[in-house]
Design a protein around this motif. Structure first.
Motif, short mmCIF file in Angstrom:
data_model
loop_
_atom_site.label_atom_id
_atom_site.label_comp_id
_atom_site.label_asym_id
_atom_site.label_seq_id
_atom_site.Cartn_x
_atom_site.Cartn_y
_atom_site.Cartn_z
N ARG A 30 4.72 9.32 -11.97
CA ARG A 30 3.73 8.58 -12.01
C ARG A 30 2.41 9.01 -11.22
NH1 ARG A 30 6.10 3.06 -9.79
NH2 ARG A 30 7.82 3.93 -10.73
N TYR A 31 2.92 9.47 -10.04
CA TYR A 31 1.89 10.06 -9.12
C TYR A 31 1.08 11.18 -9.62
CZ TYR A 31 4.28 6.45 -6.27
OH TYR A 31 4.60 5.28 -5.90
N SER A 48 -5.54 9.71 -2.00
CA SER A 48 -4.61 8.54 -2.07
C SER A 48 -5.42 7.32 -2.84
CB SER A 48 -3.77 8.15 -0.84
OG SER A 48 -4.43 7.82 0.03
N LYS A 106 -4.33 5.44 -6.30
CA LYS A 106 -4.05 4.23 -5.92
C LYS A 106 -4.88 3.27 -7.03
CE LYS A 106 -3.18 0.21 -2.70
NZ LYS A 106 -1.86 0.13 -3.14
N LEU A 132 -3.60 3.91 -10.45
CA LEU A 132 -2.28 3.23 -10.82
C LEU A 132 -2.40 1.74 -10.79
CD1 LEU A 132 0.08 5.59 -8.85
CD2 LEU A 132 -0.22 5.38 -11.13
N ASP A 133 -3.24 1.27 -9.68
CA ASP A 133 -3.58 -0.44 -9.82
C ASP A 133 -4.07 -0.66 -11.31
OD1 ASP A 133 -2.45 -0.74 -7.31
OD2 ASP A 133 -4.39 -0.58 -6.57
N GLU A 135 2.54 -0.55 -8.84
CA GLU A 135 2.52 -0.43 -7.44
C GLU A 135 2.86 0.77 -7.04
OE1 GLU A 135 5.24 -3.50 -5.83
OE2 GLU A 135 4.86 -4.77 -7.20
N THR A 136 2.20 1.27 -5.98
CA THR A 136 2.68 2.53 -5.17
C THR A 136 3.19 2.80 -3.97
OG1 THR A 136 0.50 2.17 -4.16
CG2 THR A 136 0.16 3.24 -6.27
N ASP A 137 3.92 3.69 -3.84
CA ASP A 137 4.44 4.03 -2.71
C ASP A 137 3.89 5.14 -1.89
OD1 ASP A 137 6.22 5.17 -0.74
OD2 ASP A 137 8.19 5.23 -2.09
N ASP A 138 3.28 4.92 -1.05
CA ASP A 138 2.23 5.68 -0.16
C ASP A 138 3.13 6.84 0.38
OD1 ASP A 138 0.29 3.85 -0.28
OD2 ASP A 138 0.62 3.06 1.72
N MET A 150 3.35 9.05 -2.89
CA MET A 150 2.11 9.45 -3.33
C MET A 150 1.35 10.46 -2.40
SD MET A 150 -1.12 7.00 -4.18
CE MET A 150 -0.94 6.12 -2.81
#
Length: 65
Positions: free
Chosen positions: A2-3, A20, A24, A27-28, A33-36, A39
């Motif tokens: 996804r990233y 980032s 974000k 994706l939002d 939801e994101t994993d920093d 990403m």
């Protein structure tokens, strides 16, 4: 994945060096939801590289499989 997809969308949209915050936002917008940490890993690996070259290298590697 996804990233990487979000990064590619940002680049195709004209942003040659997405942050980032940019990923974000993408994706939002579709409820992901994101994993920093993940990403930021994608951003650090792709930052400063020509996306067309990265894709071409990936295609070449797939041909060898």
């Amino acid at each position: 994945m996804r990233y990487v997809a979000a990064y590619l969308l940002a680049v195709l949209g004209g942003n040659e060096s997405p942050t980032s915050k940019d990923l974000k936002k993408i994706l939002d917008s579709v409820g992901i939801e994101t994993d920093d940490e993940r990403m930021n890993k994608v951003i650090s690996e792709l930052n400063g590289k020509n996306i067309e070259d990265v894709i071409a290298q990936g295609k070449y590697r797939l041909l060898s499989v």
